[in-house]
Design a protein around this motif. Structure first.
Motif, PDB file in Angstrom:
ATOM      1  N   ARG A   1      22.715   7.246  33.224  1.00  0.00           N
ATOM      2  CA  ARG A   1      21.392   7.826  32.954  1.00  0.00           C
ATOM      3  C   ARG A   1      20.840   7.350  31.613  1.00  0.00           C
ATOM      4  O   ARG A   1      19.642   7.129  31.473  1.00  0.00           O
ATOM      5  N   ARG A   2      21.705   7.139  30.615  1.00  0.00           N
ATOM      6  CA  ARG A   2      21.246   6.648  29.312  1.00  0.00           C
ATOM      7  C   ARG A   2      20.727   5.219  29.418  1.00  0.00           C
ATOM      8  O   ARG A   2      19.725   4.870  28.806  1.00  0.00           O
ATOM      9  N   ILE A   3      21.411   4.393  30.232  1.00  0.00           N
ATOM     10  CA  ILE A   3      20.961   3.015  30.391  1.00  0.00           C
ATOM     11  C   ILE A   3      19.663   2.952  31.179  1.00  0.00           C
ATOM     12  O   ILE A   3      18.708   2.282  30.791  1.00  0.00           O
TER      13      ILE A   3
ATOM     14  N   GLN B   1      17.955   4.719  26.882  1.00  0.00           N
ATOM     15  CA  GLN B   1      18.596   5.320  25.712  1.00  0.00           C
ATOM     16  C   GLN B   1      19.757   4.489  25.185  1.00  0.00           C
ATOM     17  O   GLN B   1      20.212   4.694  24.062  1.00  0.00           O
ATOM     18  N   SER B   2      20.236   3.547  25.985  1.00  0.00           N
ATOM     19  CA  SER B   2      21.261   2.612  25.529  1.00  0.00           C
ATOM     20  C   SER B   2      21.070   1.320  26.306  1.00  0.00           C
ATOM     21  O   SER B   2      20.137   1.178  27.087  1.00  0.00           O
ATOM     22  N   GLY B   3      21.954   0.368  26.092  1.00  0.00           N
ATOM     23  CA  GLY B   3      21.799  -0.933  26.717  1.00  0.00           C
ATOM     24  C   GLY B   3      21.536  -1.992  25.666  1.00  0.00           C
ATOM     25  O   GLY B   3      21.640  -1.748  24.464  1.00  0.00           O
ATOM     26  N   ARG B   4      21.185  -3.189  26.138  1.00  0.00           N
ATOM     27  CA  ARG B   4      20.985  -4.323  25.239  1.00  0.00           C
ATOM     28  C   ARG B   4      19.605  -4.933  25.458  1.00  0.00           C
ATOM     29  O   ARG B   4      19.122  -4.997  26.587  1.00  0.00           O
ATOM     30  N   VAL B   5      19.012  -5.387  24.357  1.00  0.00           N
ATOM     31  CA  VAL B   5      17.731  -6.094  24.402  1.00  0.00           C
ATOM     32  C   VAL B   5      17.882  -7.386  23.623  1.00  0.00           C
ATOM     33  O   VAL B   5      18.403  -7.391  22.510  1.00  0.00           O
ATOM     34  N   ARG B   6      17.421  -8.493  24.208  1.00  0.00           N
ATOM     35  CA  ARG B   6      17.442  -9.789  23.532  1.00  0.00           C
ATOM     36  C   ARG B   6      16.010 -10.290  23.440  1.00  0.00           C
ATOM     37  O   ARG B   6      15.360 -10.515  24.462  1.00  0.00           O
ATOM     38  N   VAL B   7      15.513 -10.444  22.230  1.00  0.00           N
ATOM     39  CA  VAL B   7      14.106 -10.780  22.037  1.00  0.00           C
ATOM     40  C   VAL B   7      13.971 -11.814  20.932  1.00  0.00           C
ATOM     41  O   VAL B   7      14.776 -11.863  20.000  1.00  0.00           O
ATOM     42  N   GLY B   8      12.954 -12.657  21.039  1.00  0.00           N
ATOM     43  CA  GLY B   8      12.660 -13.650  20.013  1.00  0.00           C
ATOM     44  C   GLY B   8      11.190 -13.606  19.644  1.00  0.00           C
ATOM     45  O   GLY B   8      10.347 -13.166  20.442  1.00  0.00           O
ATOM     46  N   ALA B   9      10.864 -14.075  18.447  1.00  0.00           N
ATOM     47  CA  ALA B   9       9.473 -14.070  17.994  1.00  0.00           C
ATOM     48  C   ALA B   9       9.281 -15.114  16.911  1.00  0.00           C
ATOM     49  O   ALA B   9      10.218 -15.457  16.185  1.00  0.00           O
ATOM     50  N   VAL B  10       8.054 -15.623  16.821  1.00  0.00           N
ATOM     51  CA  VAL B  10       7.700 -16.436  15.668  1.00  0.00           C
ATOM     52  C   VAL B  10       7.558 -15.503  14.462  1.00  0.00           C
ATOM     53  O   VAL B  10       7.482 -14.275  14.608  1.00  0.00           O
ATOM     54  N   THR B  11       7.513 -16.077  13.264  1.00  0.00           N
ATOM     55  CA  THR B  11       7.733 -15.288  12.053  1.00  0.00           C
ATOM     56  C   THR B  11       6.735 -14.152  11.858  1.00  0.00           C
ATOM     57  O   THR B  11       7.127 -13.004  11.622  1.00  0.00           O
ATOM     58  N   GLY B  12       5.435 -14.455  11.939  1.00  0.00           N
ATOM     59  CA  GLY B  12       4.441 -13.417  11.675  1.00  0.00           C
ATOM     60  C   GLY B  12       4.567 -12.211  12.587  1.00  0.00           C
ATOM     61  O   GLY B  12       4.720 -11.076  12.117  1.00  0.00           O
ATOM     62  N   PRO B  13       4.511 -12.390  13.922  1.00  0.00           N
ATOM     63  CA  PRO B  13       4.695 -11.254  14.824  1.00  0.00           C
ATOM     64  C   PRO B  13       6.058 -10.593  14.712  1.00  0.00           C
ATOM     65  O   PRO B  13       6.190  -9.395  14.987  1.00  0.00           O
ATOM     66  N   ALA B  14       7.092 -11.348  14.319  1.00  0.00           N
ATOM     67  CA  ALA B  14       8.411 -10.724  14.129  1.00  0.00           C
ATOM     68  C   ALA B  14       8.326  -9.646  13.061  1.00  0.00           C
ATOM     69  O   ALA B  14       8.905  -8.562  13.199  1.00  0.00           O
ATOM     70  N   VAL B  15       7.583  -9.943  11.994  1.00  0.00           N
ATOM     71  CA  VAL B  15       7.439  -8.976  10.901  1.00  0.00           C
ATOM     72  C   VAL B  15       6.417  -7.901  11.240  1.00  0.00           C
ATOM     73  O   VAL B  15       6.666  -6.703  11.063  1.00  0.00           O
ATOM     74  N   GLY B  16       5.245  -8.314  11.743  1.00  0.00           N
ATOM     75  CA  GLY B  16       4.147  -7.370  11.921  1.00  0.00           C
ATOM     76  C   GLY B  16       4.179  -6.561  13.196  1.00  0.00           C
ATOM     77  O   GLY B  16       3.652  -5.448  13.238  1.00  0.00           O
TER      78      GLY B  16
ATOM     79  N   GLY C   1      11.389 -12.066  36.783  1.00  0.00           N
ATOM     80  CA  GLY C   1      12.559 -11.363  36.274  1.00  0.00           C
ATOM     81  C   GLY C   1      12.277  -9.881  36.086  1.00  0.00           C
ATOM     82  O   GLY C   1      11.155  -9.481  35.812  1.00  0.00           O
ATOM     83  N   GLN C   2      13.312  -9.067  36.264  1.00  0.00           N
ATOM     84  CA  GLN C   2      13.198  -7.628  36.061  1.00  0.00           C
ATOM     85  C   GLN C   2      13.768  -7.279  34.698  1.00  0.00           C
ATOM     86  O   GLN C   2      14.941  -7.538  34.415  1.00  0.00           O
ATOM     87  N   LEU C   3      12.941  -6.687  33.845  1.00  0.00           N
ATOM     88  CA  LEU C   3      13.413  -6.309  32.520  1.00  0.00           C
ATOM     89  C   LEU C   3      14.305  -5.084  32.593  1.00  0.00           C
ATOM     90  O   LEU C   3      14.029  -4.158  33.361  1.00  0.00           O
ATOM     91  N   PRO C   4      15.381  -5.039  31.797  1.00  0.00           N
ATOM     92  CA  PRO C   4      16.141  -3.791  31.688  1.00  0.00           C
ATOM     93  C   PRO C   4      15.295  -2.709  31.039  1.00  0.00           C
ATOM     94  O   PRO C   4      14.326  -2.996  30.318  1.00  0.00           O
ATOM     95  N   GLN C   5      15.660  -1.463  31.278  1.00  0.00           N
ATOM     96  CA  GLN C   5      14.839  -0.350  30.805  1.00  0.00           C
ATOM     97  C   GLN C   5      14.690  -0.359  29.290  1.00  0.00           C
ATOM     98  O   GLN C   5      13.616  -0.046  28.754  1.00  0.00           O
TER      99      GLN C   5
END
Length: 257
Positions: free
Chosen positions: A41-43, A47-62, A240-244
């Motif tokens: 139920r947490r996943i 409420q738990s699980g893993r997220v892998r994300v990337g961003a260019v510098t400006g949006p990563a900060v802002g 693709g289906q994103l995890p919750q």
């Protein structure tokens, strides 16, 4: 189990030694089933699980970091993996399955129809200098006043560099010739510390350096005309289906737009 589990008595059933053994193990199994149900139920609720994300510098900060802080406040067990890099590397990583989504621009050679694209905000370029720079306290500075200084600029082809060069071209002003090529913030800060170098950075990064916890001693020049970078997109694979947990993070990003 190879033998009776209970013995019948006038006042009810009583477990045999084998029955008592089964009861002890059954209690452990039921407890583990309860833990499995809770973890599942947490996943599924993010409420738990893993997220892998990337961003260019400006949006990563802002955009990305405020969203991550918001998700962590409500779901501290979510494990985040964050990469910051150029759009070419990020979109390649998305195609290869190394990211759930990225905040970047579509590089040449990729078909935008292969992705789900949702607009993020545009970036403004800030020109950083040390407080002792001759132009640090000037207002409405024209680009023609900047060509004579040293610059430290991202590599050729990077969006910020292209935006800066385009701003000079639009005004028919020669682009700076005394340039150090580097995307490293350590190199940028080292040059700004002791020289009159000018360093273009995204507005979000500039604010973090000038007013954030890093304690850097830099200021942004006040330009007469702002320099804009082409907008980024929130990019995910079309099929693709994103995890919750990733859905929770992407929704938090949208709240910051």
């Amino acid at each position: 189990m190879g033998g009776p589990l209970f013995e019948r008595h006038p006042k009810g059933m009583k477990g045999t030694a084998l029955g008592d053994l089964c009861i002890r193990h059954a209690k452990v199994i039921l407890k583990e089933y309860g833990a499995l149900d809770e973890d599942a139920r947490r996943i599924t609720s993010g409420q738990s699980g893993r997220v892998r994300v990337g961003a260019v510098t400006g949006p990563a900060v802002g955009l990305l970091m405020p969203a991550i802080r918001a998700v962590k406040a409500s779901a501290p067990d979510v494990e985040m993996t964050i990469d910051v890099g150029p759009s070419t590397e990020l979109v390649r990583g998305l195609v290869e399955g190394r990211f759930d989504f990225v905040i970047a621009r579509i590089p040449p050679g990729y078909d935008s129809r292969d992705f789900r694209l949702q607009p993020a905000r545009s970036e403004i370029v800030s020109l950083l200098v040390r407080p002792e720079h001759p132009l640090a306290k000037h207002n409405r500075i024209d680009l023609s006043d900047l060509s004579r200084f040293e610059w430290v600029v991202q590599e050729i082809g990077s969006p910020i560099r292209q935006a800066v060069e385009a701003a000079f071209h639009v005004k028919k002003i020669a682009t700076p010739t005394r340039i150090t090529n580097s995307s490293s913030l350590l190199v940028v800060l080292s040059l700004l510390e002791s020289t009159d170098t000018i360093a273009p950075q995204s507005e979000e990064v500039a604010k973090m350096l000038a007013h954030g916890p890093l304690g850097t001693n830099v200021v942004a020049l006040e330009l007469a005309d702002p320099i804009m970078v082409s907008p980024c997109f929130i990019i995910r694979n079309r099929f693709g289906q994103l995890p919750q947990a990733a859905i929770q993070l992407i929704n938090a990003v949208f709240e910051n737009l």
